[in-house]
Design an enzyme around this catalytic site. Structure first.
Site, PDB file in Angstrom:
ATOM      1  N   GLN A  78      61.231  33.267  15.121  1.00 37.88           N
ATOM      2  CA  GLN A  78      60.166  33.019  16.091  1.00 37.88           C
ATOM      3  C   GLN A  78      60.612  33.507  17.462  1.00 37.88           C
ATOM      4  O   GLN A  78      61.247  32.780  18.221  1.00 37.88           O
ATOM      5  CB  GLN A  78      59.795  31.541  16.137  1.00 37.88           C
ATOM      6  CG  GLN A  78      58.583  31.319  17.026  1.00 37.88           C
ATOM      7  CD  GLN A  78      58.062  29.908  16.984  1.00 37.88           C
ATOM      8  OE1 GLN A  78      58.542  29.062  16.249  1.00 37.88           O
ATOM      9  NE2 GLN A  78      57.068  29.651  17.799  1.00 37.88           N
ATOM     10  N   PHE A  79      60.256  34.746  17.782  1.00 36.44           N
ATOM     11  CA  PHE A  79      60.676  35.321  19.055  1.00 36.44           C
ATOM     12  C   PHE A  79      60.068  34.595  20.243  1.00 36.44           C
ATOM     13  O   PHE A  79      60.632  34.596  21.331  1.00 36.44           O
ATOM     14  CB  PHE A  79      60.378  36.830  19.108  1.00 36.44           C
ATOM     15  CG  PHE A  79      58.944  37.176  19.349  1.00 36.44           C
ATOM     16  CD1 PHE A  79      58.502  37.461  20.639  1.00 36.44           C
ATOM     17  CD2 PHE A  79      58.037  37.237  18.313  1.00 36.44           C
ATOM     18  CE1 PHE A  79      57.179  37.794  20.875  1.00 36.44           C
ATOM     19  CE2 PHE A  79      56.719  37.571  18.530  1.00 36.44           C
ATOM     20  CZ  PHE A  79      56.279  37.848  19.819  1.00 36.44           C
ATOM     21  N   THR A  80      58.941  33.917  20.058  1.00 35.76           N
ATOM     22  CA  THR A  80      58.321  33.208  21.185  1.00 35.76           C
ATOM     23  C   THR A  80      59.166  32.032  21.658  1.00 35.76           C
ATOM     24  O   THR A  80      58.974  31.538  22.764  1.00 35.76           O
ATOM     25  CB  THR A  80      56.907  32.717  20.824  1.00 35.76           C
ATOM     26  OG1 THR A  80      56.982  31.800  19.734  1.00 35.76           O
ATOM     27  CG2 THR A  80      55.997  33.889  20.461  1.00 35.76           C
TER      28      THR A  80
END
Length: 145
Positions: A78-80
């Site tokens: 999850q890059f966010t």
């Protein structure tokens, strides 16, 4: 590297309506990779994940790890999670690793987890995923390396 650890009674990840990873009791971990992260960062995060004491013992105290309870480990990229949200009304992703590095380190973390723990599942890197979980507690911790 960041890992948002959630103690769950069960969790699954779907891509295009198909389940790509699921666990019963254990830890769902959302994983964010930053540009400065290395395999050593992944190793440190995995050590924390497998040994962090978030499950209750006989007295109801958080004294047991996912290893101690033989729980599952579900890893989801999850890059966010590493977004910069300090200013403005839109997140900046300048703190996220480039996709190639993110994929490399997430895959490394997953491979190491599978060699270190019996029950490991994962989402699909870069995919549009739907994550379903029953958070137990709720118990959620942000671990950083």
């Amino acid at each position: 590297m960041k890992g948002l650890l959630q103690r769950v009674r069960g969790a699954r990840v779907e891509v295009d309506g198909q389940i790509v990873g699921s666990i019963d009791q254990g830890l769902l971990v959302l994983v964010g990779v930053e540009p400065q992260d290395t395999q050593a960062s992944a190793d440190k995060l995995l050590h924390k994940l497998l040994n962090y004491r978030v499950f209750s013992d006989a007295e109801g105290k958080m004294n047991l790890s996912v290893r101690d309870v033989a729980g599952g480990l579900l890893l989801v990229s999850q890059f966010t999670l590493v977004a910069d949200t300090k200013s403005g009304m839109r997140p900046s992703f300048s703190r996220a690793a480039p996709p190639a590095l993110g994929a490399e380190l997430f895959d490394y973390l997953l491979k190491q987890a599978k060699t270190s723990h019996a029950q490991v599942a994962a989402g699909q890197f870069g995919a549009d995923m739907q994550v379903h979980l029953v958070n137990d507690g709720p118990v959620t911790f942000l671990l950083e390396t």
